[in-house]
Design an enzyme around this catalytic site. Structure first.
Site, mmCIF file in Angstrom:
data_model
loop_
_atom_site.group_PDB
_atom_site.id
_atom_site.type_symbol
_atom_site.label_atom_id
_atom_site.label_comp_id
_atom_site.label_asym_id
_atom_site.label_seq_id
_atom_site.Cartn_x
_atom_site.Cartn_y
_atom_site.Cartn_z
ATOM 1 N N CYS A 81 5.354 -3.273 5.723
ATOM 2 C CA CYS A 81 4.088 -2.570 5.553
ATOM 3 C C CYS A 81 2.892 -3.469 5.903
ATOM 4 O O CYS A 81 2.680 -3.745 7.077
ATOM 5 C CB CYS A 81 4.005 -1.996 4.142
ATOM 6 N N HIS A 170 8.970 0.340 2.410
ATOM 7 C CA HIS A 170 9.155 -0.691 1.378
ATOM 8 C C HIS A 170 10.586 -0.664 0.837
ATOM 9 O O HIS A 170 10.848 0.076 -0.116
ATOM 10 C CB HIS A 170 8.216 -0.423 0.196
ATOM 11 N N GLU A 172 11.954 -2.752 -0.992
ATOM 12 C CA GLU A 172 11.979 -3.363 -2.331
ATOM 13 C C GLU A 172 11.789 -2.328 -3.430
ATOM 14 O O GLU A 172 11.992 -2.618 -4.595
ATOM 15 C CB GLU A 172 10.914 -4.471 -2.436
HETATM 16 N N1 GLN Z 1 -2.558 0.143 3.980
HETATM 17 C C1 GLN Z 1 -2.192 -1.236 3.807
HETATM 18 C C2 GLN Z 1 -2.851 -2.129 4.862
HETATM 19 O O1 GLN Z 1 -3.399 -1.627 5.788
HETATM 20 C C3 GLN Z 1 -0.698 -1.409 3.871
HETATM 21 C C4 GLN Z 1 -0.066 -0.634 2.758
HETATM 22 C C5 GLN Z 1 1.103 -1.311 2.125
HETATM 23 O O2 GLN Z 1 1.418 -2.465 2.375
HETATM 24 N N2 GLN Z 1 1.732 -0.588 1.233
HETATM 25 O O3 GLN Z 1 -2.807 -3.303 4.731
#
Ligand code: GLN
Length: 188
Positions: A81, A170, A172
């Site tokens: 992410c 994710h 995790e």
């Molecule tokens: N929206 C976050 C970003 O742009 C990422 C979201 C996340 O890691 N759950 O950094």
């Protein structure tokens, strides 16, 4: 095997718990300051969180250059992410961070309503992998040696380029260790 986890911000603790449970087990090292990089690690996880905050902290704490150097030297790295965003060469409408992986990403790509959702999908040759998305990015483009590994609704959500692995979801947050075992080259 010792796995470093960038622990400046975000959900590093959940990654730590999962990595300890991978096949055969693995040790972990939370990386918070430059000194932590003196301990040898076999791989590095960049967790989810807020990529702009993480980038600022990386620079302020003097971690940006050494960590980028480790990635460029071939250290296996897994970005989830926000971690995916940190590795991308291009960020639509924004600035890259490490920029070591030849992908273009779109941040917060699913809009407000659909910002967070759960699904299952194929990941490489693994079936029904649980995928939790939280204000997730997706990969708009893979180039060079970067290869897509998973797609959801026609959008690329996982990719690999040499030592670098990224997922927009994710792992995790679900009780399935296969993506970690894949990253760490363990049997599954
Ligand atoms: N929206 C976050 C970003 O742009 C990422 C979201 C996340 O890691 N759950 O950094």
């Amino acid at each position: 095997m010792r796995i470093g986890i960038l622990a400046l911000q975000g959900d590093f603790a959940e990654h730590e718990a999962m990595i300890r449970r991978t096949d055969g087990g693995a040790g972990t090292l939370l990386i918070r300051r430059k000194r932590d990089l003196e301990v040898p690690i076999d791989a590095l996880v960049l967790p989810g969180g807020e990529s702009t905050t993480m980038k600022k902290l990386l620079v302020d704490l003097g971690l940006f250059e050494p960590v980028r150097g480790m990635i460029l030297s071939g250290l296996p790295v897994y970005g989830t992410c926000a971690g995916l965003i940190l590795l991308a060469r291009e960020v639509e409408g924004g600035e890259p961070c490490f920029g070591t992986m030849d992908i273009t990403v779109k941040r917060n790509a699913y809009g407000r309503q659909l910002g967070s959702f759960f699904t299952t999908g194929d990941f490489g040759d693994m079936k029904d992998v649980p995928m939790t998305f939280i204000r997730a990015p997706y990969i708009v483009r893979t180039g060079g040696k970067a290869v897509p590994l998973a797609s959801v609704n026609g959008r690329i959500v996982a990719a690999r380029e040499g030592n670098q692995l990224v997922t927009a979801f994710h792992p995790e947050l679900n009780d399935d260790l296969r993506v970690y075992n894949y990253f760490l080259g363990k049997k599954r």
